[in-house]
Scaffold this active site. Structure first.
Site, PDB file in Angstrom:
ATOM      1  N   SER A  18      -9.086   3.489   3.228  1.00 62.52           N
ATOM      2  CA  SER A  18      -8.064   3.968   2.330  1.00 62.52           C
ATOM      3  C   SER A  18      -7.312   2.865   1.593  1.00 62.52           C
ATOM      4  O   SER A  18      -6.506   3.138   0.709  1.00 62.52           O
ATOM      5  CB  SER A  18      -7.057   4.819   3.114  1.00 62.52           C
ATOM      6  OG  SER A  18      -6.408   4.052   4.111  1.00 62.52           O
ATOM      7  N   SER A  66     -10.040   1.172   7.383  1.00 58.60           N
ATOM      8  CA  SER A  66      -9.451   1.203   6.052  1.00 58.60           C
ATOM      9  C   SER A  66      -9.077  -0.149   5.476  1.00 58.60           C
ATOM     10  O   SER A  66      -8.724  -0.234   4.299  1.00 58.60           O
ATOM     11  CB  SER A  66      -8.209   2.108   6.043  1.00 58.60           C
ATOM     12  OG  SER A  66      -8.588   3.457   6.201  1.00 58.60           O
ATOM     13  N   LYS A  80       0.837  -1.196   0.000  1.00 61.43           N
ATOM     14  CA  LYS A  80       0.000   0.000   0.000  1.00 61.43           C
ATOM     15  C   LYS A  80       0.876   1.251   0.000  1.00 61.43           C
ATOM     16  O   LYS A  80       1.832   1.354   0.772  1.00 61.43           O
ATOM     17  CB  LYS A  80      -0.912  -0.009   1.228  1.00 61.43           C
ATOM     18  CG  LYS A  80      -1.881   1.169   1.313  1.00 61.43           C
ATOM     19  CD  LYS A  80      -2.783   1.041   2.543  1.00 61.43           C
ATOM     20  CE  LYS A  80      -3.694   2.251   2.705  1.00 61.43           C
ATOM     21  NZ  LYS A  80      -4.561   2.140   3.905  1.00 61.43           N
TER      22      LYS A  80
END
Length: 499
Positions: A177, A201, A100
């Protein structure tokens, strides 16, 4: 089901001879199955990397889940392992994966945190502890996934990287996210991808994209080596995955104390991967239907919640409604103080590196508003926020004297269309829309308990709906037992059907 108790759709078919991994075969395998084939000499790590890159080339232009590629690094990793004779070593031998693009160093790549202010940041010269552990277990990182700016929204859209589309419906959000990670897994680019969760997230994108997502107990996984906790420990790192067993195995290879960190947890009683194969005992399940924000539950989500209660009852568990009585204003204020001041620090660090103040067009409007708000916080505000984390953690732990797990929806509202949760709008509009997606998840970040999203429902429009289960601190083993049972009883689609 196959003979090991895992859904056959995740484990591929038996190979009678070696050879390249076809695109169709690649999509039938979860990470555990891929590694087993490599370990037995039936597949080469290069075959898996080639298949992952080909799948990324095919579907990423449509979903925008991968924003950076580091294929040269991946090829160097494979070459080094071949030379050392370790190509078939590790629990995840040869498995391709993605990191990520959020506060996670991957040597040779930049970390933009989804922000234009970071697009010219210097490449990392080291790997984050978590990435190093994944690669020590045999994973091969070949790219990074999209994020919203500094992880501030529950959608993955940014002025820097654009919109990440939900593989189930390209007009809809993939969540945030970790939306890039969840979209990449749901689209079959990789079977498992690194993700982080500071307010939902991991679990929100997992719910929206129909994959499995576990937020571990605070401090279960390493956060360093440069910073040892995020947002007072609210932010935790793990993965999103197609199968439950991949998530458990990833936690097995990544958890544990890292050098220099003052935070760590006791080792689990047994490997998490073993827990997936163990049937849970009869569980006392507390049903949490009311959201912390007062947002009414969407009819489709309510129907999925009811169906989950029926499934649990059929599996022999006892379900009883429970009210948490958490002071939601204090919870969200404490969480906002932790995340807001972290954003201020990130902005100041970047300004120091640049030798100038950030310009208006280098942050999105909502991010600027959060910075302005957080600059007003006092030392007392932060001290009281930390105390709120502790108090709510105790309140939640007391619930587990009566219940083994808590069940709730992941979100109060269905997957939103792209644009609704963008950071490029007025702050008041953003707040109005985001309360539907954070109505349940942020609690476990503040309290510290492990919490997972399991894809158990589908809306009338065909979009996945996740159900959330939360256990006591260090209760990941129990959650994996339950998740394995649910996966066997009601298998979910291994891939989004629209791609």
């Amino acid at each position: 089901m196959n003979d090991k108790g895992h859904p056959a759709s995740f484990t591929g078919t038996a190979r009678t001879q070696g050879g390249a991994c076809s695109p169709d075969e690649y999509l039938t395998l979860d990470a555990t199955a891929m590694a087993a084939l490599v370990q037995r000499g039936e597949l080469e790590p290069q075959d898996l990397l080639d298949a992952a890159i080909a799948r990324c080339d095919d579907v990423n232009p449509r979903i925008n889940a991968v924003n950076m590629r580091c294929e040269a690094r991946a090829q160097q990793t494979l070459a080094a392992r071949r030379e050392a004779g370790t190509s078939r070593d590790g629990a995840f031998a040869g498995v391709p994966t993605l990191a990520k693009d959020m506060h996670t160093a991957v040597a040779g790549t930049i970390t933009t945190n989804g922000s234009r202010s970071q697009r010219d940041a210097a490449p990392a010269t080291y790997d984050a502890t978590l990435i190093a552990r994944y690669e020590a277990a045999g994973m091969v990182v070949f790219g990074k996934t999209t994020t919203p700016e500094f992880g501030l929204s529950t959608t993955t859209e940014s002025a820097l990287w654009g919109k990440t589309c939900n593989p189930w419906d390209l007009a809809m959000s993939a969540g945030g996210s970790s939306g890039g990670a969840a979209a990449a897994v749901a689209a079959g680019i990789v079977p498992v991808a690194h993700a982080t969760d500071g307010g939902g997230s991991i679990r929100i994108p997992a719910s929206y994209c129909g994959v499995f997502g576990m937020k571990p107990t605070r401090y279960r996984t390493p956060h360093g080596p440069d910073v040892f906790e995020g947002w007072f420990g609210a932010s935790c790192a793990h993965v999103v995955s197609r199968s439950v067993r991949d998530s458990a195995l990833a936690l097995d290879v990544s958890h544990g104390h890292e050098k220099g960190s003052p935070y760590w947890l006791a080792a689990p009683e047994r490997p998490f991967a073993d827990e997936v194969r163990r049937a849970p005992s009869r569980l006392r399940v507390g049903l949490v239907a009311d959201s912390l924000t007062g947002m009414p539950l969407d009819d489709d989500i309510a129907a999925a919640l009811d169906a989950t209660v029926r499934l649990l009852t059929r599996l022999g568990h006892d379900v009883e409604p429970v009210t948490l009585a958490i002071e939601s204003q204090q919870l969200f204020s404490a969480h906002g103080a932790a995340s807001g001041t972290a954003l201020v620090a990130a902005v100041r660090d970047r300004e120091t590196a640049l030798g100038r103040a950030l310009q208006t067009d280098e942050l999105e409007p909502v991010a600027w508003r959060i910075v302005r708000n957080a600059q007003q916080y006092s030392a007392e505000t932060l001290y009281r926020a930390r105390r709120t984390f502790e108090r709510i953690g105790l309140q939640m732990e007391e619930k587990f004297d009566r219940f083994d797990v808590l069940l709730s929806p992941v979100t109060a509202t269905l997957t939103p269309p792209l644009g609704r949760l963008s950071l490029e709008q007025e702050y008041e509009e953003y707040i109005k829309h985001i309360v539907g997606s954070v109505s349940y998840t942020a609690l476990a970040n503040v309290s510290g308990q492990p919490s997972m999203s399991v894809p158990l429902g589908v809306s009338r429009s065909g979009l996945p709906i996740g159900m959330m289960f939360t256990a006591a601190l260090c209760g990941e083993g129990l959650l994996f037992q339950l998740a394995g049972q649910l996966e066997a009883a009601q298998p979910w689609a291994p891939l989004a059907p629209s791609l």
